[in-house]
Design a protein around this motif. Sequence first.
Motif, PDB file in Angstrom:
ATOM      1  N   TYR A  25      -3.476  16.923  -8.120  1.00  0.00           N
ATOM      2  CA  TYR A  25      -3.570  16.531  -9.524  1.00  0.00           C
ATOM      3  C   TYR A  25      -2.436  17.098 -10.354  1.00  0.00           C
ATOM      4  N   LEU A  26      -1.792  18.176  -9.857  1.00  0.00           N
ATOM      5  CA  LEU A  26      -0.664  18.733 -10.585  1.00  0.00           C
ATOM      6  C   LEU A  26       0.588  17.889 -10.403  1.00  0.00           C
ATOM      7  N   ARG A  27       0.614  17.071  -9.360  1.00  0.00           N
ATOM      8  CA  ARG A  27       1.798  16.271  -9.086  1.00  0.00           C
ATOM      9  C   ARG A  27       1.620  14.815  -9.484  1.00  0.00           C
ATOM     10  N   ARG A  28       0.405  14.315  -9.364  1.00  0.00           N
ATOM     11  CA  ARG A  28       0.190  12.905  -9.669  1.00  0.00           C
ATOM     12  C   ARG A  28      -1.273  12.684 -10.014  1.00  0.00           C
ATOM     13  N   ASP A  29      -1.501  11.659 -10.720  1.00  0.00           N
ATOM     14  CA  ASP A  29      -2.833  11.348 -11.209  1.00  0.00           C
ATOM     15  C   ASP A  29      -3.184   9.945 -10.744  1.00  0.00           C
ATOM     16  N   PRO A  30      -3.946   9.812  -9.640  1.00  0.00           N
ATOM     17  CA  PRO A  30      -4.186   8.482  -9.075  1.00  0.00           C
ATOM     18  C   PRO A  30      -4.967   7.559  -9.995  1.00  0.00           C
ATOM     19  N   PRO A  75     -12.037  12.718 -15.700  1.00  0.00           N
ATOM     20  CA  PRO A  75     -12.046  13.846 -16.637  1.00  0.00           C
ATOM     21  C   PRO A  75     -11.596  15.158 -16.018  1.00  0.00           C
ATOM     22  N   GLN A  76     -11.665  15.279 -14.687  1.00  0.00           N
ATOM     23  CA  GLN A  76     -11.250  16.537 -14.079  1.00  0.00           C
ATOM     24  C   GLN A  76      -9.738  16.712 -14.061  1.00  0.00           C
ATOM     25  N   VAL A  77      -8.996  15.648 -14.240  1.00  0.00           N
ATOM     26  CA  VAL A  77      -7.539  15.724 -14.229  1.00  0.00           C
ATOM     27  C   VAL A  77      -7.078  16.149 -15.614  1.00  0.00           C
ATOM     28  N   ARG A  78      -6.617  17.365 -15.737  1.00  0.00           N
ATOM     29  CA  ARG A  78      -6.333  17.942 -17.047  1.00  0.00           C
ATOM     30  C   ARG A  78      -4.873  17.737 -17.429  1.00  0.00           C
ATOM     31  N   HIS A  79      -4.634  17.754 -18.722  1.00  0.00           N
ATOM     32  CA  HIS A  79      -3.298  17.560 -19.267  1.00  0.00           C
ATOM     33  C   HIS A  79      -2.585  18.892 -19.499  1.00  0.00           C
ATOM     34  N   PHE A  80      -3.362  19.933 -19.687  1.00  0.00           N
ATOM     35  CA  PHE A  80      -2.798  21.260 -19.937  1.00  0.00           C
ATOM     36  C   PHE A  80      -3.325  22.238 -18.899  1.00  0.00           C
ATOM     37  N   GLN A  81      -2.533  23.255 -18.608  1.00  0.00           N
ATOM     38  CA  GLN A  81      -2.954  24.314 -17.704  1.00  0.00           C
ATOM     39  C   GLN A  81      -2.616  25.660 -18.338  1.00  0.00           C
ATOM     40  N   VAL A  82      -3.384  26.656 -17.965  1.00  0.00           N
ATOM     41  CA  VAL A  82      -3.205  27.994 -18.531  1.00  0.00           C
ATOM     42  C   VAL A  82      -2.349  28.834 -17.592  1.00  0.00           C
ATOM     43  N   GLU A  83      -1.327  29.446 -18.152  1.00  0.00           N
ATOM     44  CA  GLU A  83      -0.435  30.316 -17.392  1.00  0.00           C
ATOM     45  C   GLU A  83      -0.258  31.621 -18.161  1.00  0.00           C
ATOM     46  N   LYS A  84       0.499  32.532 -17.587  1.00  0.00           N
ATOM     47  CA  LYS A  84       0.860  33.763 -18.287  1.00  0.00           C
ATOM     48  C   LYS A  84       2.351  33.754 -18.564  1.00  0.00           C
ATOM     49  N   PRO A  91       2.375  19.694 -14.946  1.00  0.00           N
ATOM     50  CA  PRO A  91       3.550  18.962 -14.445  1.00  0.00           C
ATOM     51  C   PRO A  91       3.341  17.465 -14.321  1.00  0.00           C
ATOM     52  N   ASN A  92       2.131  17.055 -13.928  1.00  0.00           N
ATOM     53  CA  ASN A  92       1.897  15.619 -13.735  1.00  0.00           C
ATOM     54  C   ASN A  92       1.764  14.849 -15.044  1.00  0.00           C
ATOM     55  N   LYS A  93       1.775  15.554 -16.185  1.00  0.00           N
ATOM     56  CA  LYS A  93       1.641  14.898 -17.484  1.00  0.00           C
ATOM     57  C   LYS A  93       2.907  15.003 -18.325  1.00  0.00           C
ATOM     58  N   ARG A  94       3.979  15.507 -17.748  1.00  0.00           N
ATOM     59  CA  ARG A  94       5.183  15.734 -18.546  1.00  0.00           C
ATOM     60  C   ARG A  94       5.953  14.455 -18.851  1.00  0.00           C
ATOM     61  N   ASN A 141     -12.229  -1.259 -13.034  1.00  0.00           N
ATOM     62  CA  ASN A 141     -13.129  -1.877 -12.074  1.00  0.00           C
ATOM     63  C   ASN A 141     -13.651  -0.879 -11.055  1.00  0.00           C
ATOM     64  N   THR A 142     -13.110   0.343 -11.059  1.00  0.00           N
ATOM     65  CA  THR A 142     -13.578   1.389 -10.153  1.00  0.00           C
ATOM     66  C   THR A 142     -14.763   2.101 -10.791  1.00  0.00           C
ATOM     67  N   PRO A 143     -15.899   2.253 -10.077  1.00  0.00           N
ATOM     68  CA  PRO A 143     -17.060   2.926 -10.675  1.00  0.00           C
ATOM     69  C   PRO A 143     -16.713   4.322 -11.173  1.00  0.00           C
ATOM     70  N   ALA A 144     -17.354   4.725 -12.275  1.00  0.00           N
ATOM     71  CA  ALA A 144     -17.068   6.022 -12.893  1.00  0.00           C
ATOM     72  C   ALA A 144     -17.330   7.163 -11.925  1.00  0.00           C
ATOM     73  N   LEU A 145     -18.378   7.042 -11.095  1.00  0.00           N
ATOM     74  CA  LEU A 145     -18.690   8.112 -10.155  1.00  0.00           C
ATOM     75  C   LEU A 145     -17.551   8.323  -9.170  1.00  0.00           C
ATOM     76  N   ILE A 146     -16.955   7.209  -8.701  1.00  0.00           N
ATOM     77  CA  ILE A 146     -15.839   7.315  -7.756  1.00  0.00           C
ATOM     78  C   ILE A 146     -14.618   7.905  -8.448  1.00  0.00           C
ATOM     79  N   ARG A 147     -14.357   7.491  -9.699  1.00  0.00           N
ATOM     80  CA  ARG A 147     -13.227   8.060 -10.420  1.00  0.00           C
ATOM     81  C   ARG A 147     -13.390   9.563 -10.593  1.00  0.00           C
ATOM     82  N   SER A 148     -14.618   9.996 -10.925  1.00  0.00           N
ATOM     83  CA  SER A 148     -14.862  11.426 -11.121  1.00  0.00           C
ATOM     84  C   SER A 148     -14.709  12.190  -9.810  1.00  0.00           C
ATOM     85  N   ALA A 149     -15.230  11.598  -8.717  1.00  0.00           N
ATOM     86  CA  ALA A 149     -15.112  12.261  -7.420  1.00  0.00           C
ATOM     87  C   ALA A 149     -13.653  12.369  -6.998  1.00  0.00           C
TER      88      ALA A 149
END
Length: 685
Positions: free
Chosen positions: A67-72, A78-87, A99-102, A207-215
């Motif tokens: 998910y950090l490289r690509r978002d199928p 909803p699990q594919v996030r746009h921001f990540q926490v770093e130090k 990175p996958n949202k830049r 057209n893809t069921p929401a459950l499959i997208r979430s999984a």
Amino acid sequence: MGRSKRQSVVGGRSSSDPKSRWKPIPPTTSAPRTSRRKKLAFAVTIVLGVFVSIELALWAAGVSPSYLRRDPYAGFAPQVRHFQVEKDGAGREVATVAPNKRDALNAQTFPRHKPAGAYRIVCLGGSATYGRPFYDLTSFPGWLRALLPKADPSRNWEVINAGAISYASYRIKGLMAELADYEPDLFILYTGENEFLERRTYAGVFNTPALIRSAAGLAGRLRIATVAQRGLELAGIVRPTASAKDTGIQDEVHRVAVDSVGPDAYTRDETFHRQVLAHFETSLNAMVDVAARAKARLLFVTPASNLRDFAPFKSENQSGLSPQQRRTWQAAYDQGRASLKSGRWDDAVQAFNAALTVDDRHADLLYRMGQARLALGKDAEAREFLVRALDEDVCPLRASSATLSILRRVAGERGVPLLDWEPMASSRSEHGIPGGEILADHVHLQIPASKALALDLLDWLAREKIATRSTGWGPSAVEEAAGEVEAGIDHRRYAQELYNLSRLLESLGQPEQSLKRVEEGLKLSGGDIVGFCLAGRYAGVLRKTREAADFFQQALAMQPAAACAEEGLGGLLLDQGRPQDALKHLDAAVRSAPNSPSLLNRLGVAHAQLGRHDEAVPFFQRAARLNPNESQIQNNLGYSEECRGRSNAAILHYREALRLKPDTPQASAGLRRLLAATRGRSSSD
């Protein structure tokens, strides 16, 4: 009569059986059941332990989850996030764009936890919020970030630009829910332009069921799933995940929806239109709920669209017209266009009115009528037609009247503040109709317009007593902030973005707007070869021959023998019927660009105009090999082969030209001519 014996069956024996005495049945079920549970729990523990160990080992080995490289699923899971926490370097937790949202979001970093005393504003929307055709610095969030400390230095202001390229409301909703975790005080929403864009581009995702997208989204966060997927891809068992271009996350300047999907993908569909608008309203209501749960305020802003200077993307006649009605309509429409082009405004209005009596839903007809009314000084009538043209656009990539109405209605029903900016932008536009002075293309704001919107937002913040203007606030403070913003502009980079935008506008049949954008880019860059050549090309298309030649000469002054300028001058001379003079420039250009299909094609045209078809054909053939999908090259080949007496070869090229572009009149005429000649020879034989 003796009493009957009562009988009972215990263990399958009669109680009257003397051998049958009741004995407790040993417990044969409860103990084994407990044992199986323990075994199952033990097995699950072992499997989870192995799973976690492998996941940790892959983490230690530096394997990143997919998910950090690509978002199928292009952001819908909803699990594919746009921001990540770093130090950061000081060890503080910060949020940064994944990175996958830049490609969709501006690069930015802000503290994970809001500092004490800070007021955090999150700006949401599509590419207009992002800052297109440029970047965050000159977006309205960027201007707001620069202006707020000047207006109210008593607060620590944070402005996060979460505008995402090509995002419609239903994806903005997910992004907003994610950003609600970062302690926002205020969400500003500027949306409504992309509702139909993504609905077309991402039809497979919906057209893809929401459950499959979430999984799938959850699996994308696991390194084991990433390694397994990659192994299956390398083995050829599964196809690689769709690329960004396939799923539709695209830069709206370089590859907007019209390029990625094409206007042909859009047809008039009233049911679909209503469904999308209903979905938009549902998304807005959901965002109101997200803000409430986050205990943050929410502000809706109505977006502006280019009504005056941007023709509809696609027009269609309404269904049900008879062939005679279509002919009547087409004749009146063509007559009106011709009158409009020659400046005969009254004649244009009369012809367009005749067309409207047959079909009043053709978007381009409505747009041209608006142009004619505008030329006659009837601004109110012109605006009415231009708004109708926007609403009837079959490829609706601007906020329609219905979209704006939904924004206003939801704001009223849910008690959400509304900055009704669309009429404010209109009031500041020529003729009271938004055009090129407000918008760089169909929806993206010019830099001064982004600044104006930021100032309007600041006024709203002051009215709401969120910001308190200092005594030093005034025109000088605005100028100081503007100086800071303008000092940060990379002028050559911004010029290149305008050149990219001009190419898009050219592909959409907007040469006037293309030339304006290039001229703006030339001012930013101080003059450069690419800009001068593009300006020359667009001026040539507009029949501004002298201006075009001047642009090409300026390019040659910067770089003698620049191929684009030499080719441009040669093309102008060809258009004037001067092939011999054109060859001097084209020969000079081909020495610098020997593999340019357009240049080779023009060389062929020059020789063909001089009657030298034997010399023309090799140039056309080379051009066709380099660009096999250009119908005009195939048509030119057909013509030269016909002139050489090679009818069979000419027929093949004419047919290929028509396959590539069925409405190529020269190829149609040439093919009919040769086929008729062939039939004539056959009948005489």
